[in-house]
Design a protein around this motif. Structure first.
Motif, PDB file in Angstrom:
ATOM      1  N   SER A 143      15.230  51.606  41.012  1.00  0.00           N
ATOM      2  CA  SER A 143      14.794  52.315  41.914  1.00  0.00           C
ATOM      3  C   SER A 143      13.252  52.218  41.934  1.00  0.00           C
ATOM      4  O   SER A 143      12.631  52.083  40.891  1.00  0.00           O
ATOM      5  N   LEU A 147      20.314  37.229  43.072  1.00  0.00           N
ATOM      6  CA  LEU A 147      20.809  38.654  43.588  1.00  0.00           C
ATOM      7  C   LEU A 147      21.991  39.221  42.493  1.00  0.00           C
ATOM      8  O   LEU A 147      22.591  38.558  41.813  1.00  0.00           O
ATOM      9  N   LEU A 160      24.948  49.364  47.934  1.00  0.00           N
ATOM     10  CA  LEU A 160      23.340  49.400  47.433  1.00  0.00           C
ATOM     11  C   LEU A 160      22.686  48.642  48.657  1.00  0.00           C
ATOM     12  O   LEU A 160      23.234  47.466  49.140  1.00  0.00           O
ATOM     13  N   ARG A 177      19.130  46.644  49.109  1.00  0.00           N
ATOM     14  CA  ARG A 177      17.868  46.110  48.376  1.00  0.00           C
ATOM     15  C   ARG A 177      16.886  45.306  49.337  1.00  0.00           C
ATOM     16  O   ARG A 177      17.173  44.609  50.157  1.00  0.00           O
ATOM     17  N   LEU A 189      13.486  43.052  49.413  1.00  0.00           N
ATOM     18  CA  LEU A 189      12.953  42.010  48.669  1.00  0.00           C
ATOM     19  C   LEU A 189      11.515  41.514  49.225  1.00  0.00           C
ATOM     20  O   LEU A 189      11.726  41.554  50.461  1.00  0.00           O
ATOM     21  N   ALA A 204      12.023  43.874  43.855  1.00  0.00           N
ATOM     22  CA  ALA A 204      13.155  44.391  44.320  1.00  0.00           C
ATOM     23  C   ALA A 204      12.814  45.679  44.319  1.00  0.00           C
ATOM     24  O   ALA A 204      12.628  46.619  43.492  1.00  0.00           O
ATOM     25  N   GLN A 205      13.447  46.529  45.372  1.00  0.00           N
ATOM     26  CA  GLN A 205      13.369  48.129  45.408  1.00  0.00           C
ATOM     27  C   GLN A 205      14.958  48.353  46.080  1.00  0.00           C
ATOM     28  O   GLN A 205      15.279  47.770  47.301  1.00  0.00           O
ATOM     29  N   ASP A 206      15.713  49.280  45.408  1.00  0.00           N
ATOM     30  CA  ASP A 206      16.904  49.465  45.559  1.00  0.00           C
ATOM     31  C   ASP A 206      17.208  50.769  46.111  1.00  0.00           C
ATOM     32  O   ASP A 206      16.334  51.869  45.806  1.00  0.00           O
ATOM     33  N   TYR A 207      17.963  51.183  47.183  1.00  0.00           N
ATOM     34  CA  TYR A 207      17.958  52.333  47.949  1.00  0.00           C
ATOM     35  C   TYR A 207      19.644  52.792  47.806  1.00  0.00           C
ATOM     36  O   TYR A 207      20.251  51.976  48.045  1.00  0.00           O
TER      37      TYR A 207
END
Length: 1864
Positions: free
Chosen positions: A1212, A1791, A1815, A1817, A1819, A1826-1829
């Motif tokens: 996150s 990844l 997910l 991501r 980049l 990396a940011q995950d949403y």
């Protein structure tokens, strides 16, 4: 009686939308204007000639309104001093159209058999000169309307008009034509009599509903100022009039209205007995009874007769009266009559003669007395619905209708018309033997059919109406072929005479349509063989025939029939089978100058020059490979399946056969026999013995298309539009090939020989049949489609039986073998070899515990079926009669599974045994029961009556049915004679009221009590003896088998009255699973039956009640449940209330453990680290062994299946550093239930899309998104003060219970997470004071939980024994709530004493009249009312003070899943896509009447049809406006006042397959599996335009880029690729399709524009890439480099012209599923396309199915066009950066999972990657931050950056998320 959708009334103008003039027609001066007095729109029709100025409904004469209402209401005003004419076309039950006309032009009444003309006398204003003149002479007013003519409400009783004047039975209103000059406000139909001068309160006070009179609905009412009376302002005319003696047959004002006129007249047809001579006094009295004098001259009219008028006192209850079936529903709606008013009737001024309406007794007599006869009603009681079968005499006759919408074919003795889209069948019955030939005239208005056998006849039919025009003998013993001339004037037939000689007969049929006879023009005998004969379509007098060794031309001249042979030369010895004329006509050619095509069994196709009578050329059909060698793709073809392939000359061996041109006589090798040929103007179709249907060009150069069948093709027929080819096979299969889509559609499958037996089961609604063709077939009882086909090669199946509760089928064979099959696993379970000869009887016990079989040697076997595999228990020899024969009724088991009966040990004896042990209990000698008989009587079939009757039915050889006492063997009664020959089958309905018998070729339906003079009805249709007949388990249909399978609608009304208190139905004992699914066996186009059959009136004998409840006690727990529950430590304690009649349980909570409540601070990730690690406690619940079956209710939530899982790790982004921000969500989850809330006071509006709660401002359209769930949200609930929202979803990773989020509406923060239910939450509700929240588990969970909303502690939880669908708190008390489930409403009462909480529940069963139904929805109404909906369309009204249902009405045709009530109005929503607004103001007063309340006072005010099943609804306090959600993914704004519906939110219902942005980023486009392309505005997120392609899936799309050089104003275009291989180009500005191309033979998978927009690149599932020009529509290049693997990506980018050493300004890539990427350089204007690079990426060994692997994706780097990024299945989970210059991978980006979607930002160096783990991501390249949403509830299968890089589109199944890049 009117259909359900037409009741209580139908506003015709509104329903057909007259104002749009699409379904109606106008001619002349017809205009809509506003009338100041009526305060609404009226239509003015004026003109000098009525024939030139009119308004017509429907638009064309070929259509029909289909309105079945008895009364027609016309609200109109004749124009002053003008004339008008009104024509009504009505249809009778005999399919005859009668025109009823009335006009003030007519001077006197006139009538013919098809036309009634009534003078209309216009009324004048009260007190005017014209009105005073009318007092002296009504005749003087005939003519033009007076100057002060008034608005008139004209009520025409169409049923009475047809009955009294023509002795016809009214069916429906076909059309209406309103001719000048008049003003018309409205047109309505109804079965009720509405009085405009009576208000609702006056109707209740005067109790007019009992007399069938209701107040006028608002839509039909004229405005009346305060203080005025309706009848002083307007005229009310009812015709035939009531209450006044009229001297003429005219339509005129007679009485103030129906309230004064008295009773609603009964059906006059019912009162037409045999004519007798009457005196004048009696005739005068009868004229007063009917209140109209007889017309002067009406043909075929019988006087209405009564034998006596009984004297009845006003206070005495009348005797029972006979009620026609058609009036029962009307009378039921009017309510029962009390004894006091039963005899009341207005008197007529004729010396005290009174007319009385007698009271209806408790038990309605089901008969009509005609003369001295009483007969069984309704008549008919059976209606043929569907026939499964084709052929009989021959399978070569199947024809298209001229409109290409239906096919016509014979099924033994019945001719069937089948609509190919709907599957609806229409029947032509009248033949008594098998139909041997069919023929149509040119426009399909006349149909000729020939009957085989010694009594060979031909029938001519009027095809549109279905009536038989003529029947005539053929002079031929067996007619083999028929041909109609194009005009229909000449009919020709070929057959054999009595000596076996070929005979040709030509008939003149020109006068048949005018009522004339068919005469013989000419006939001739011939020695030549004729297999086919056709009349030339260009000349009625010329014919062509072909047969063995000959082709002949025939001509009729001077009454003689002459022929000449065609010189066949070397082909003279061929056996010709069929012929066809060349279609079309050229102006330069003579009509007879055309080619004739003739085919033969040797495979030859001859082209015959018709004009010169010679063979022009010959071709021969030869196989391309040895017979029996099947290509690999054919090896897996299943039984009955057709394989469709395209042939082509460029692929050698692709077709199964070739045509060779042969000029010599030395032909090597056998040809393929051609059985049928059909020719159109473009191509030719052949059907051959090898099972192939082939399509050829007219030069026969190559096979264009072919379809393979399992059996020889016997007939082919090209449709008139040349788009479809009808194909029939020798195996009885019928289907058609759609040439454009290349799809093959099977229309009918059938047995090839007689059907011996069948069995039906009611849970899965399947039917199994066995036939002499050695097959066992299983059919779906709803669609009647074949599901399974088992073939026994060397054995013939002769008996079949379904297990009553499991998907197990037992079958007995002629070898003595008994086998059981599992249909669920498609596996053989067991083989039993106890018998050595033919199985004669096979059946299961109703409880499913035992199976019985018998054989021809007399052996009887008993099997145990407790386990899945049955095993033998006992075998007895010589107990079943050997000479009794086989049949479905050889063994009979009683409904309680205790007794077994059969004929044996001799045919004169019937034996009754104990079923579980085969111990003999009773023997009855049939031969001695009739002492007067001179011959010994033997038994044939046996059948048990329902258990309470305790009777056994035996059919005998002397054509009797004996009814025996099953315990004593005493003869109760006998019925004789039953059939002419012996009875082959008999069956009794579950309620014991109707008996079915089969014998000879007919079916009879009997009244089981034999109460009438005529106790049976006879039905024909079978051409062979009927072998078995039976009711379906739901008793709504009857099935009979013999030559074919006949499905009949059973139209009997249910038993009247209700069971006594405490009595329970034995239905469950008679039919296991009967209370399960209640899915209706009906066609979408037909109306379901209006009532549900009632259960039996008495209970089965009670043997042992030690372990079950008493009849009066209805508990939600079984005894075993209570015992197990009591044994659990710390469980809830249940105390049964002592009053058994109230069935109340007290549930006390024992709080030993704290409930799981998770405070919510901030959403960190789907699995917050701050959450406690311990598992939530598991509440003690009852065992759930029976909770896996989903209830029969769409209202019950079922989550969409997902193969994706949640991610294990989630990065996150830190607070404040998020690059992506969710701006909008496109879509609404139509799979949810109650997942939309709206508070009209605060304006709070929220709905769900996947796992996101979307809160939207209805004024600005802005959204906020609450992310707290990881699974699909099932339902929402909002508190009454709109401060708290509750949302529920399924389990998250690591959780054992599903999640409920509690949200603070002010700041959108999740304040608590509740975990209690194990599977899904079905419904939630807040109490009136918002102190409590109740949550309801689904059918697998079956718990109800109560929560304290202050602390969100679990206060109480209990288990419910059955699934519950909905729950609601009472608006009057926070202590009362209710929920609904299977046939029951549970009323709960909350009692709280300190910390202890008690919950009392009362189970109130649904009324018995509804039968076994699911109560699916509920809402509280005003005061003490509760409304509940059912899955069969009824609404029940409950008194919450007594917990009793006092009223029901049929509110819809489908399940009601949404109810909202406010004050005196109620909204209902159902799965028929309709929402309806009801006026329920009178229900509160009817509550005082209890169960006798009538539903006629509930009126339907409005109705709106939406785009899907209703799943959520919210309305304001006045119910004037609201929001409704549907399964189509749409939220609608509803305004009842304006009768409008506006889309608020819309989205895709199915999976989104592609997304893209417009170049200017003002719009985006999405496409889906539903075939739609949708354009959205990114500013408002509203749907701008939608392009819909039916029956196709849209797989990919692309937006046309901006041109490099602007040539004027360029419109925006979108190109889309579809599953049928087509490409469509849509213009956004013009909102139309501009171009359609078909470059692929398979589904498209990728599409892209070239960088200049001048070319379209498309990739298919087969790996081919096509390059097409949108300007010319031509495909200029096809690349096959990726052939064999689907294309996943196509992308184009610009490059320098000579960059990379190749010419061209464009670089593009193609990626396929086999991990290969090709890079190309192109210059399309110069037709250059050169392969630049070819990449192949390694991967570990995986499954052969590439579709199960992650996709292979590639994209050019916008910041470095010389590199590309690749993701896909490989050795590592990574993204690879490949340099085109270095020819190597230059970077690897790790990844977490294999990617499912990829997009690179054209602006900043961002890469978006979607994963199957839900997910997204982001980049940053090359730093790889990396940011995950979160926010997706399924795999992120699409992501697309906008051209500017500031927006991102992602898709997860049907949800589309729009993201904004805020930083970076």
């Amino acid at each position: 009686m009117a259909a359900a959708w037409q009741r209580p009334y139908l506003n015709v103008f509104k329903h057909f939308r007259v104002e749009e003039w699409k379904r109606s027609a106008r001619e002349g001066d017809v205009a809509a204007l506003t009338d100041a007095r009526l305060k609404g729109t009226v239509y003015r029709i004026r003109g000098s000639l009525p024939a030139s100025s009119y308004l017509q409904l429907p638009r064309t004469g070929t259509q029909s309104l289909g309105l079945a209402g008895r009364y027609l209401y016309l609200l109109f005003r004749p124009m002053p001093r003008k004339h008008f004419v009104v024509h009504l076309d009505v249809a009778t039950e005999e399919n005859q159209v009668v025109r009823i006309s009335f006009s003030n032009l007519f001077k006197e009444f006139k009538s013919t058999a098809t036309w009634l003309q009534f003078p209309f006398v216009c009324g004048a204003a009260k007190g005017s000169a014209c009105d005073r003149a009318a007092g002296t002479s009504r005749r003087d007013l005939a003519g033009a309307a007076p100057a002060d003519v008034r608005w008139t409400c004209l009520v025409l009783d169409l049923r009475s008009i047809l009955s009294l004047y023509l002795s016809r039975r009214y069916s429906h209103l076909k059309s209406v034509k309103l001719c000048s000059s008049l003003l018309v406000k409205n047109l309505c139909t109804s079965d009720l009599v509405f009085d405009p001068g009576v208000t609702f309160s006056e109707a209740r006070q005067g109790d007019l509903a009992r007399r069938g009179i209701a107040p006028m609905p608002r839509e039909m009412a004229f405005p009346v100022p305060k203080g005025e009376k309706w009848h002083d302002l307007y005229d009310y005319i009812r015709f035939p009039s009531e209450g006044c003696k009229l001297p003429y047959d005219s339509i005129q004002k007679s009485c103030p209205g129906p309230a004064a006129g008295g009773q609603v007249s009964e059906d006059p047809v019912r009162q037409l007995p045999q004519p007798v001579t009457l005196t004048k006094a009696v005739r005068d009295r009868l004229s007063l009874v009917h209140q109209i004098t007889s017309p002067k001259a009406v043909p075929h009219r019988c006087p209405v007769i009564t034998k006596s008028i009984p004297e009845v006192h006003l206070t005495a209850p009348g005797p029972p009266r006979a009620v026609p079936a058609g009036d029962r529903e009307l009378e039921k709606n009017q309510g029962p009559r009390s004894a006091g008013d039963a005899g009341q009737s207005p008197s007529v001024a004729d010396g005290g003669i009174h007319v009385y309406a007698y009271q209806r007794s408790e038990r309605t007599i089901r008969a009509v007395r005609t003369g001295s006869e009483e007969r069984l009603l309704p008549d008919p009681i059976l209606k043929l619905r569907m026939i499964i079968g084709f052929g009989g005499c021959s399978t070569k006759w199947a024809l298209w209708t001229q409109n290409n919408a239906a096919v016509v074919y014979p099924c033994h003795a019945v001719i069937v018309t089948l609509q190919i889209q709907t599957g609806e069948q229409r029947f032509f019955t009248g033949h008594t033997d098998k139909v041997s030939a069919l023929a149509f005239n040119g426009n399909s208005t006349l149909l000729a059919s020939a009957q085989a056998g010694a009594l060979s006849v031909v029938r001519l039919w009027d095809f549109p109406t279905g009536s038989c025009l003529s029947v005539f003998k053929t002079h031929v013993r067996s007619l083999l072929s028929l041909s109609f001339s194009y005009s229909g004037a000449v009919l020709c037939g070929v057959g054999k005479d009595g000596h076996g000689k070929t005979m040709v007969v030509v008939w003149n049929a020109a006068q048949a349509t005018r009522g004339g006879e068919v005469s013989v023009l000419a006939k001739a005998h011939t020695d030549v063989d004729i297999q086919a004969l056709k009349i030339a379509f260009f000349d009625d007098t010329r014919m062509v025939s072909c047969g063995r060794d000959n082709v002949r031309l025939w001509r009729v001249r001077s009454g003689a029939l002459r022929s000449c042979p065609v010189n066949l030369g070397e082909y003279h010895s061929l056996e010709f089978t069929d012929l066809a004329f060349e279609e079309g006509h050229a102006a330069e050619r003579e009509p007879e100058d055309r080619t004739l095509f003739v085919c033969s069994k040797s495979g030859h196709v001859l082209e015959v020059d018709y004009k010169n009578v010679c063979v022009r050329s010959a071709r021969r059909l030869l196989p391309t490979q040895p017979r029996g060698c099947r290509r690999p793709e054919e090896a897996g073809s299943g039984a009955g399946r057709s394989i469709c392939r395209q042939g082509g000359g460029d692929q050698p061996g692709s077709a199964s056969a070739v045509i060779g041109v042969r000029n010599d006589t030395q032909i090597s090798g056998p040809g393929i026999a051609i059985n049928s040929i059909s020719v159109s103007s473009a191509f030719c179709a052949t059907g051959s013995e090898d099972g192939y249907l082939r399509l050829w060009p007219l030069d026969f150069s190559a096979v264009v298309l072919e379809a393979e069948h399992e059996a020889p093709v016997s007939s082919v027929c090209i449709s008139p539009d040349s788009r479809k080819v009808l194909c029939a096979t020798a195996a009885g299969n019928l289907g058609y090939l759609d040439i454009q889509s290349r799809d093959y559609n099977t229309l009918m499958r059938s047995h090839e020989d007689s059907i011996l037996a069948f069995s039906v089961e009611g849970i899965w609604k399947q039917m199994a049949t066995v036939s002499r063709d050695n097959t066992i077939r299983v059919w779906d009882l709803v669609s009647m489609q074949q599901l399974y086909d088992f073939t026994a090669a060397e054995e013939m199946p002769c008996a079949v039986a379904f297990h009553p509760t499991q998907q197990i089928l037992a079958c007995g064979f002629d070898s003595g073998m008994v086998r059981t099959f599992s249909l669920a696993a498609s596996d053989l379970l067991a083989e039993h070899k106890q018998h050595r000869t033919v199985i004669t009887g096979l059946t299961f016990s109703p409880d499913g515990n035992f199976m019985f079989s018998s054989c021809l040697q007399g052996t009887l076997a008993l099997y145990s079926c407790m386990a899945e595999k049955s095993h033998i228990l006992r075998v007895l020899g010589n107990v079943v009669a050997r000479d009794a024969g086989s049949g479905s009724d050889a063994l009979a088991v009683s409904g309680d599974s205790r007794l077994l009966a059969f004929v044996g040990p001799s045919k004169y004896v019937v034996t009754v045994m104990e079923a579980c042990s085969l111990d003999e209990l009773l023997r009855v000698d049939i031969s001695i029961l009739d002492l007067n008989s001179t011959a010994l009587d033997s038994a044939a079939r046996v059948c048990f009556a329902p258990v309470p009757r305790g009777e056994l039915l035996v059919s005998t050889s002397s054509n009797k049915i004996l009814v025996l006492d099953a315990k004593t063997g005493r003869l109760v009664r006998e019925v004789s004679p039953v059939h002419k020959l012996s009875c082959s089958s008999l069956a009794l309905s579950k309620d014991g009221r109707y008996l079915l018998t089969a014998g000879d070729k007919v079916i009879k339906v009997w009244d089981y009590q034999m109460r009438f003079d005529v106790n049976f009805q006879v039905y024909i249709g079978h051409s062979e003896p009927v072998r078995q007949v039976a009711f379906t388990p739901d008793q709504r249909h009857v099935i009979s088998v013999g030559d074919a399978i006949f499905l009949w609608d059973f139209l009997a009304l249910p038993a009247e009255g209700s069971p006594p208190a405490g009595a329970r139905s034995s239905e469950s004992a008679l039919l296991p699973g009967a209370d399960g699914s209640s899915e209706k066996l009906k066609d979408a186009s037909e109306t379901p039956r209006q009532t549900v059959p009632l259960p039996l009136l008495s209970s089965p004998p009670c043997l042992d009640v030690s372990s079950v409840h008493q009849a009066g006690c209805q508990s939600i727990f079984s005894e075993s449940d209570k015992e197990e529950e009591a044994g659990w430590p710390g469980s809830s304690r249940m105390v049964a209330n002592g009053d058994e009649d109230d069935s109340v349980l007290v549930v006390e909570s024992v709080r030993k453990e704290e409930p799981v409540v998770r405070p919510k601070v901030r959403q960190e990730s789907p699995k917050s680290p701050g959450e406690p690690a311990n598992e939530p406690r598991k509440e003690t619940k009852n065992p759930k062994s029976q909770r896996s079956v989903r209830p029969d209710s769409y209202r019950h939530f079922t989550p969409r299946f997902k193969a994706s899982v949640l991610p294990q790790n989630f990065f996150s982004p830190p607070a404040g550093s998020e690059v992506l921000k969710l701006k909008a969500v496109i879509g609404y989850n139509g799979n949810g239930r109650g997942n939309m809330v709206w508070n009209p006071d605060t304006g709070f509006f929220a709905y769900t899309c996947g796992c996101v709660v979307v809160v939207e401002d209805l004024h600005s359209g802005s959204q906020s998104h609450w992310l707290g769930h990881a699974e699909e949200i099932s339902t929402l609930a909002v508190s009454h003060d709109a401060q708290v929202l509750a949302s529920a979803s399924g389990k998250r990773n690591g959780d054992s219970h599903c999640q409920i989020c509690i949200w603070n509406i002010q700041d959108g923060v999740c304040t608590a997470n509740l975990f209690h239910h194990e599977t899904q939450v079905q419904a939630m509700a807040f109490s009136r004071d918002d102190r409590f929240l109740v949550t309801l588990g689904d059918y697998s969970d079956q718990t109800i939980a109560l929560w304290n909303t202050y602390t969100y502690e679990l206060m109480l939880s209990t288990c419910i024994s059955e699934p519950v669908h909905d729950v609601a708190f009472s608006p009057l008390s926070h202590r009362e709530l209710a929920c609904v489930g299977k046939g029951v409403v549970m009323f709960w009462l909350l009692e709280q004493q300190g910390a202890d909480v008690n919950l009392k529940v009362h189970r109130a069963p649904a009324p018995d009249a509804l039968g076994p139904v699911e109560l699916t929805s509920l809402c509280y109404g005003a005061d003490a009312l509760l409304y509940s909906g059912t899955n069969s369309g009824q609404i029940c009204v409950w008194d919450t003070e007594t917990n009793r249902c006092f009223m029901t009405w049929e509110a819809d045709e489908g399940e009601i899943g949404a109810l909202v009530c406010r004050h005196n109005r109620l909204v209902s929503g159902s799965n028929t896509k309709r929402i309806r607004l009801w006026a329920v103001a009178t229900v509160q007063e009817l509550r005082l009447k209890g169960p006798d309340a009538s539903s006629s006072s509930v009126l339907l005010e409005h109705e709106i049809t939406l785009d899907g099943t209703i799943v959520s609804a919210a309305f304001d306090d006045s119910l004037e406006m609201g929001i409704v959600g549907t399964t189509a993914g749409t939220l609608w704004y509803i305004n009842w006042t304006e009768s409008t519906s506006i889309r608020l939110i819309s989205g895709h219902k199915n999976k989104v397959t592609d997304v893209c942005f417009s170049p200017d980023e003002t719009h985006c486009a999405t496409c889906g599996e539903d075939g739609s392309v949708r354009i959205w505005s990114l500013g408002s997120m509203e749907l701008v335009v939608q392009f819909q392609v039916l029956n196709q899936s849209c797989q990919c799309l692309a937006w046309k880029p901006r041109p490099v050089v602007a040539w004027g104003a360029e419109s925006q275009h979108v190109v889309a690729g579809y599953s049928d291989g087509t490409i469509r180009v849509f213009s956004i500005s013009r909102t139309e399709m501009e171009l359609k191309m078909h470059p692929h033979a398979v589904a498209l998978t990728a599409i892209a524009y070239s960088t200049d927009g001048e070319m379209i690149l498309s990739g298919g599932k087969d790996g081919l890439v096509a390059v097409s020009s949108p300007r010319t529509g031509m495909t200029i290049r096809v690349l096959a480099d990726h052939k064999g693997s689907p294309i996943t990506v196509l992308q184009c980018t610009r490059k320098q012209y000579r960059d990379f050493g190749v010419e061209g300004g464009e670089l593009w890539l193609a990626t396929s599923s086999d991990r290969r990427v090709s890079i190309w350089a192109s210059d399309w204007l110069k037709d250059k396309c050169e392969l630049l690079d070819w990449l192949s990426f390694p991967a570990p060994a995986g499954p052969e199915d590439l579709g199960s692997l992650p996709p292979s994706l590639a994209a050019f780097c916008p910041w470095d066009p010389s590199t590309l990024v690749y993701v896909g299945f490989g050795m590592q989970k990574e993204a690879l950066v490949y340099s085109l210059r270095k020819k190597q991978v230059v970077e690897k980006i790790s990844l977490p999972y294999f990617a499912t979607s990829l997009s690179l930002s054209p602006a900043a160096r961002f890469m978006a990657v979607g994963f199957g783990e839900r997910l997204l991501r982001l980049l940053r390249c090359p730093a790889s931050d990396a940011q995950d949403y979160a926010g997706h509830d399924d795999a992120v299968h699409l992501c697309r950056f906008a051209p500017s890089g500031r927006r991102l589109l992602t898709a997860s199944h049907s949800a589309v998320l729009v993201w904004e890049l805020t930083g970076g």
